[in-house]
Write a protein that holds these residues in place. Structure first.
Motif, PDB file in Angstrom:
ATOM      1  N   ALA A 172       9.951  23.434  40.213  1.00 23.73           N
ATOM      2  CA  ALA A 172       9.588  24.348  39.127  1.00 23.73           C
ATOM      3  C   ALA A 172       8.086  24.619  39.165  1.00 23.73           C
ATOM      4  O   ALA A 172       7.307  23.846  39.736  1.00 23.73           O
ATOM      5  N   THR A 173       7.692  25.717  38.570  1.00 20.51           N
ATOM      6  CA  THR A 173       6.291  26.100  38.512  1.00 20.51           C
ATOM      7  C   THR A 173       5.815  26.050  37.057  1.00 20.51           C
ATOM      8  O   THR A 173       6.558  26.407  36.140  1.00 20.51           O
ATOM      9  N   ILE A 174       4.568  25.611  36.885  1.00 19.00           N
ATOM     10  CA  ILE A 174       3.986  25.466  35.549  1.00 19.00           C
ATOM     11  C   ILE A 174       2.860  26.477  35.391  1.00 19.00           C
ATOM     12  O   ILE A 174       2.005  26.608  36.267  1.00 19.00           O
ATOM     13  N   THR A 175       2.876  27.177  34.271  1.00 17.57           N
ATOM     14  CA  THR A 175       1.786  28.080  33.894  1.00 17.57           C
ATOM     15  C   THR A 175       1.259  27.630  32.536  1.00 17.57           C
ATOM     16  O   THR A 175       2.012  27.544  31.570  1.00 17.57           O
ATOM     17  N   ALA A 176      -0.021  27.309  32.486  1.00 18.73           N
ATOM     18  CA  ALA A 176      -0.636  26.843  31.244  1.00 18.73           C
ATOM     19  C   ALA A 176      -1.925  27.610  31.008  1.00 18.73           C
ATOM     20  O   ALA A 176      -2.692  27.849  31.956  1.00 18.73           O
ATOM     21  N   ARG A 177      -2.147  27.963  29.758  1.00 14.88           N
ATOM     22  CA  ARG A 177      -3.402  28.635  29.421  1.00 14.88           C
ATOM     23  C   ARG A 177      -3.748  28.368  27.962  1.00 14.88           C
ATOM     24  O   ARG A 177      -2.870  28.099  27.127  1.00 14.88           O
ATOM     25  N   ALA A 178      -5.039  28.406  27.680  1.00 15.48           N
ATOM     26  CA  ALA A 178      -5.516  28.196  26.310  1.00 15.48           C
ATOM     27  C   ALA A 178      -5.311  29.460  25.493  1.00 15.48           C
ATOM     28  O   ALA A 178      -5.531  30.579  25.976  1.00 15.48           O
ATOM     29  N   ARG A 179      -4.895  29.295  24.239  1.00 15.53           N
ATOM     30  CA  ARG A 179      -4.703  30.432  23.348  1.00 15.53           C
ATOM     31  C   ARG A 179      -6.041  30.793  22.704  1.00 15.53           C
ATOM     32  O   ARG A 179      -6.858  29.913  22.396  1.00 15.53           O
ATOM     33  N   PRO A 180      -6.296  32.068  22.487  1.00 21.34           N
ATOM     34  CA  PRO A 180      -7.595  32.472  21.911  1.00 21.34           C
ATOM     35  C   PRO A 180      -7.875  31.843  20.552  1.00 21.34           C
ATOM     36  O   PRO A 180      -9.001  31.444  20.267  1.00 21.34           O
ATOM     37  N   GLY A 181      -6.852  31.698  19.720  1.00 18.48           N
ATOM     38  CA  GLY A 181      -7.078  31.132  18.399  1.00 18.48           C
ATOM     39  C   GLY A 181      -7.018  29.627  18.363  1.00 18.48           C
ATOM     40  O   GLY A 181      -7.097  29.029  17.285  1.00 18.48           O
TER      41      GLY A 181
END
Length: 456
Positions: free
Chosen positions: A399-408
């Motif tokens: 599986a592939t993981i995509t993670a990112r910080a939310r602006p708020g």
């Protein structure tokens, strides 16, 4: 008439193998005669090839000389045709006697020429054999030198690899020259050494961090026990309070050890795969984490659509549980946790979004390393292994993981699994649903989606 007895093919093949099996003593003798060193085997190979080609060349030369036109001419001149005397040859004898004498002289000349030809052929054969023997010795010497020159880079690489250990794993072969097979081999070994160095460094960091995580509660336990022994005025209430703290520390250590075991087990790969649905597992996780989310005053929203895949259901459930626990534990009062499942591009997807403190975008990748807490300490009950376990389980399931910080503030983590082979994922309507979940829009639709979990 009797039907012939058919012998099974497997038995016939086994019987044939037994019939041609080489006796053990002969095989052992052959193995002992074969040189152990590659250089010697290459030298013998070069020598045998040269001798074989020399023998073929000598045979071709011998046959060509033996059937040369000169021999044919000598054979024709031995004819006893009376017309050979035409041309006015006279030996001062009667015609009959002249013919007899001339025929005898011709026969003698032919026999002498044939003997001379045979002697020349024998001389050619002997001299060629001597030359072949000399050149065979020279070819063995040249083969030894050439084999050594060919194997010199391998000896250099072998010596370098033998010198490399855990203390100098940073060294490389660094072979220069044309892009041939030897350089490809050296580059492959360098790549392997690089991966080993990275794995060893990661292992050292992991062991050091694990030792630190285990040493801290052990130190605290020792201090609590020592306090109970030293304090002569301790009461039952103080003993009870210390025991409660010891039990809590013990539970934290048990969770840490369980996390370490899960991490090491998932990094080994999967022992078996079974059909599973991410929607079902996500709903189970959300139900079990509902009381903790309610205690923290969080709102949990779910939008679960069928997402069929294959894998270890226990590990995948642990993956979703770690994502939800991370979203619940690192949140703000009155915050939001959103869990979404579905299919996108033929792959099964689970997406967990949470509000919370702002996460620097450059620090997101570091959160998936073991024992990384982003400014938090070990005293908060978290060990920094949740997301690293998520990554290990995802890797084991391709599986592939995509993670990112939310602006708020907060984090978005999206895990995409391969679809189940016997049930391809759906396309179309699920993609906008996941996109809305990822961006945080479409709140009313998410609140009324099927399988909505507990909310505040």
């Amino acid at each position: 008439m009797r039907n012939p007895v058919r012998v099974p093919r497997a038995l016939r093949a086994a019987g044939l193998r037994r019939a041609v099996r080489v006796p053990a003593p002969v095989a052992a003798t052959v193995r002992r005669l074969i040189p152990k060193r590659v250089r010697m085997r290459l030298t013998l190979l070069y020598g045998v090839l040269f001798v074989a080609s020399g023998v073929v060349l000598l045979a071709i030369t011998y046959l060509l000389v033996m059937h040369s036109p000169a021999k044919l001419v000598l054979a024709k001149t031995g004819s006893s045709d009376p017309r050979l005397t035409e041309g006015g040859i006279s030996l001062g004898l009667p015609d009959g006697e002249s013919f007899t004498v001339l025929n005898a002289i011709t026969r003698q000349l032919r026999e002498q020429a044939l003997r001379q030809h045979q002697a020349e052929m024998h001389h050619l054969l002997v001299q060629s054999g001597i030359a072949l023997a000399i050149m065979a010795l020279i070819s063995i010497l040249l083969g030894w030198l050439v084999a050594g020159r060919v194997l010199r880079p391998l000896r250099t690489m072998t010596g370098t690899v033998q010198r490399i250990s855990a203390r100098n794993l940073h060294e490389r072969l660094a072979v220069t020259g044309p892009d041939d097979e030897l350089k490809d081999l050296a580059d492959t070994v360098d790549g392997l050494l690089g991966r080993l160095e990275t794995a060893l460094d990661s292992h050292k960091r992991f062991v050091a961090n694990a030792a630190h995580e285990l040493r801290t509660p052990l130190t605290l336990e020792h201090a609590l026990l020592e306090e109970a022994l030293i304090d002569r005025g301790a009461t039952v209430e103080s003993f009870r309070a210390n025991f409660e703290r010891l039990l809590e520390i013990s539970r934290q250590q048990a969770r840490l050890l369980e996390s370490l075991l899960t991490l090491s087990g998932s990094e080994r790969g999967l022992d078996h795969r079974e059909p599973l649905d991410l929607a079902v597992l996500s709903e189970q996780v959300v139900r079990s984490s509902g009381p903790e989310a309610a205690r923290r005053g969080l709102r949990v929203e779910t939008a679960t659509a069928p997402a069929a895949t294959a894998g270890d259901s226990t590990l995948v459930q642990r993956l979703v549980a770690n994502l939800v626990d991370n979203a619940v534990g690192y949140n703000v009062p009155g915050g939001l946790v959103r869990v979404t499942t579905g299919t996108e591009g033929g792959r099964s997807v689970v997406c967990v979004v949470n509000s919370g403190p702002e996460v620097p975008p450059e620090q997101v990748e570091r959160l998936f390393e073991p024992f990384q807490r982003l400014g938090r300490t070990a005293g908060d009950g978290h060990h920094g292994l949740g997301l690293s376990i998520v990554r290990a389980i995802a890797t084991a399931h391709d599986a592939t993981i995509t993670a990112r910080a939310r602006p708020g503030g907060g984090l978005l983590v999206r895990v995409s699994f391969p679809p189940r082979a016997d049930r391809p994922g759906r396309h179309g309507p699920q993609a906008p649903l996941l996109a809305a979940a990822a961006t945080g829009r479409g709140g009313p639709a998410l609140g009324t989606a099927a399988g909505a979990g507990p909310s505040r």
